[in-house]
Design an enzyme around this catalytic site. Structure first.
Site, PDB file in Angstrom:
ATOM      1  N   HIS A  49       0.848  -1.185   0.000  1.00 45.26           N
ATOM      2  CA  HIS A  49       0.000   0.000   0.000  1.00 45.26           C
ATOM      3  C   HIS A  49       0.888   1.241   0.000  1.00 45.26           C
ATOM      4  O   HIS A  49       1.728   1.416   0.888  1.00 45.26           O
ATOM      5  CB  HIS A  49      -0.912   0.013   1.224  1.00 45.26           C
ATOM      6  CG  HIS A  49      -2.061  -0.935   1.114  1.00 45.26           C
ATOM      7  ND1 HIS A  49      -3.184  -0.838   1.907  1.00 45.26           N
ATOM      8  CD2 HIS A  49      -2.278  -1.996   0.296  1.00 45.26           C
ATOM      9  CE1 HIS A  49      -4.041  -1.799   1.589  1.00 45.26           C
ATOM     10  NE2 HIS A  49      -3.501  -2.520   0.622  1.00 45.26           N
TER      11      HIS A  49
ATOM     12  N   LYS B 170       0.414   0.300  14.868  1.00 39.44           N
ATOM     13  CA  LYS B 170       1.764   0.256  15.421  1.00 39.44           C
ATOM     14  C   LYS B 170       2.075  -0.984  16.249  1.00 39.44           C
ATOM     15  O   LYS B 170       3.239  -1.265  16.538  1.00 39.44           O
ATOM     16  CB  LYS B 170       2.006   1.500  16.284  1.00 39.44           C
ATOM     17  CG  LYS B 170       2.149   2.763  15.474  1.00 39.44           C
ATOM     18  CD  LYS B 170       3.482   2.803  14.776  1.00 39.44           C
ATOM     19  CE  LYS B 170       3.535   3.841  13.686  1.00 39.44           C
ATOM     20  NZ  LYS B 170       3.480   3.286  12.344  1.00 39.44           N
TER      21      LYS B 170
ATOM     22  N   TYR C 281       3.429   6.826   9.940  1.00 38.36           N
ATOM     23  CA  TYR C 281       2.655   5.644   9.564  1.00 38.36           C
ATOM     24  C   TYR C 281       3.558   4.571   8.946  1.00 38.36           C
ATOM     25  O   TYR C 281       3.407   3.377   9.238  1.00 38.36           O
ATOM     26  CB  TYR C 281       1.557   6.039   8.573  1.00 38.36           C
ATOM     27  CG  TYR C 281       0.438   5.026   8.460  1.00 38.36           C
ATOM     28  CD1 TYR C 281      -0.728   5.163   9.210  1.00 38.36           C
ATOM     29  CD2 TYR C 281       0.529   3.938   7.599  1.00 38.36           C
ATOM     30  CE1 TYR C 281      -1.763   4.244   9.115  1.00 38.36           C
ATOM     31  CE2 TYR C 281      -0.500   3.010   7.495  1.00 38.36           C
ATOM     32  CZ  TYR C 281      -1.642   3.177   8.257  1.00 38.36           C
ATOM     33  OH  TYR C 281      -2.652   2.254   8.161  1.00 38.36           O
TER      34      TYR C 281
END
Length: 417
Positions: free
Chosen positions: A79, A303, A391
């Site tokens: 992604h 995370k 991220y």
């Protein structure tokens, strides 16, 4: 322990066969350090429990460079961004253009399958289905793990080091005395209503949605199984929700500008509490904590698994220095080194959670301020870059430049120590 107790010796005893424990055992094996893993679940239970799986770039790189990344690269879904939806519109955060990095969607149970297979192929000692696990003598130089093996045999496992990777409800964290341990904890006033559904993907990338009705996350597990969540009261009874009611709620939170979800049969539903936690210190004598045994984060920032891998990458470097060079310095600093990334991840996860969720106690000012924050983050190159950097993940600390972990990171990231 009785006279029939079987006594076993290893260098590193690991409690828990989750991402932290198995990855640590794998990294130590590559470095020539012996370990034994004890786990209360059976192998089938570990490999069939479907869990979230967004892997940071560094996690994928470390797996690939140490020989357990073939399937994630071949079967995982890369992604290059996420969608932030609010006000009926989507704003895309493009990771490669902002950071040069990406993430992979690859479920956690698939990571565990890969690690278990790799360890067993190398003749690893993994004890599945054990009971009655106890820790002994952790403040001495010969700590021990006691347990009853799956066949009913009592075992005493003597080690040089014990690593607790048995999660937030395990025995390792309480082995750090209350008088020496500080628990940093936050409970959020909402939970996530999560579903697994038989349906095609609704989006090529994850969708994080903020609406007046609350937060929603649109994710995927496979081309035919989708994972979705929406914000709810943590006391919500999931069994009282029909499929139709669930889909109506999800559609209402993400709709706008022609976007809608592809629906299907919901075959799993449940409510997940939202909590943040950090244990300090992450070491007590020869006992070291890693992964969820040391910290938990709300899942908004993806995370949890990645922090576990980061912990053991740092710890494996310290253990290499200890066992191969006789130098305990990095082990003594393990908690301080690992906690830097832990607190960064705590901040990012809290920030994403606070920005995207509806706060029942919020004033009109708070609600409008949150929309201003979303606009600032998604409408600014600097804001998008901050989100993308956090991220996709920060670099793993290279504390021992000649370690297996450091060499793997250098090879994949092109960095020097």
């Amino acid at each position: 322990m009785t006279s029939q107790t079987t006594r076993v010796r290893t260098q590193v005893g690991i409690v828990g066969a989750g991402p932290a424990g198995l990855m640590l055992s794998h990294l130590l094996s590559v470095a020539g350090i012996d370990s034994t893993v004890v786990e209360v679940r059976d192998r089938a239970g570990i490999e069939t429990t479907i869990r979230a799986g967004i892997l940071e770039q560094g996690t994928v790189d470390l797996m690939a460079a140490t020989g357990v990344g073939d399937r994630v690269l071949a079967e995982g879904s890369r992604h290059d961004g996420i969608e932030i939806r609010y006000g009926g519109e989507s704003r895309r955060i493009d990771f490669p253009s902002l950071t040069g990095r990406s993430v992979h969607l690859y479920p956690q149970h698939e990571v565990l399958k890969d690690l278990i297979a790799a360890r067993l192929d190398r003749g690893a000692d993994i004890r599945f289905g054990v009971t009655g696990v106890t820790l002994h003598d952790v403040t001495t130089d010969r700590p021990a793990i006691g347990f009853t093996d799956a066949d009913g045999t009592p075992v005493e496992l003597r080690c040089d080091v014990v690593v607790g990777c048995d999660g937030s409800q395990g025995i390792s964290r309480p082995a750090v005395p209350d008088t020496l341990r500080t628990d940093y904890f936050r409970a959020y006033p909402f939970g996530w209503f999560g579903i697994l559904a038989e349906a095609p993907p609704s989006s090529d990338e994850l969708v994080y949605a903020h609406s007046e009705r609350g937060f929603a996350l649109i994710s995927s597990r496979t081309p035919t199984v989708q994972r979705m969540y929406f914000q709810c009261d943590p006391r919500e009874d999931a069994t009282q929700w029909s499929d139709a009611r669930i889909w109506d709620e999800l559609q209402a939170r993400v709709s706008g500008n022609g976007f809608s979800l592809k629906e299907g049969r919901v075959f799993q539903r449940g409510v997940i509490p939202m909590r943040s936690y950090v244990c300090s210190p992450m070491r007590h004598g020869r006992l070291f904590l890693a992964g969820d045994a040391a910290h938990t984060v709300p899942p908004t920032g993806a995370k949890g698994l990645n922090l576990a891998v980061s912990d053991v990458a740092v710890l494996s470097q310290a253990l290499e220095r200890f066992f191969l060079d006789g130098d305990p310095g990095l082990l003594e600093e393990y908690g301080n080194t690992a906690s830097d990334r832990v607190w960064r991840a705590q901040h990012f996860s809290w920030w994403m959670t606070s920005m995207l969720h509806r706060d029942e106690a919020a004033t009109d000012f708070d609600a409008r301020r949150r929309l201003g924050e979303l606009g600032m983050v998604t409408g600014s190159a600097a804001g998008r870059a901050f989100l993308a950097e956090a991220y996709t993940g920060w670099p793993v600390a290279l504390t021992n430049p000649w370690s297996v972990a450091a060499e793997a990171i250098r090879l994949t990231a092109g960095r020097t120590p």
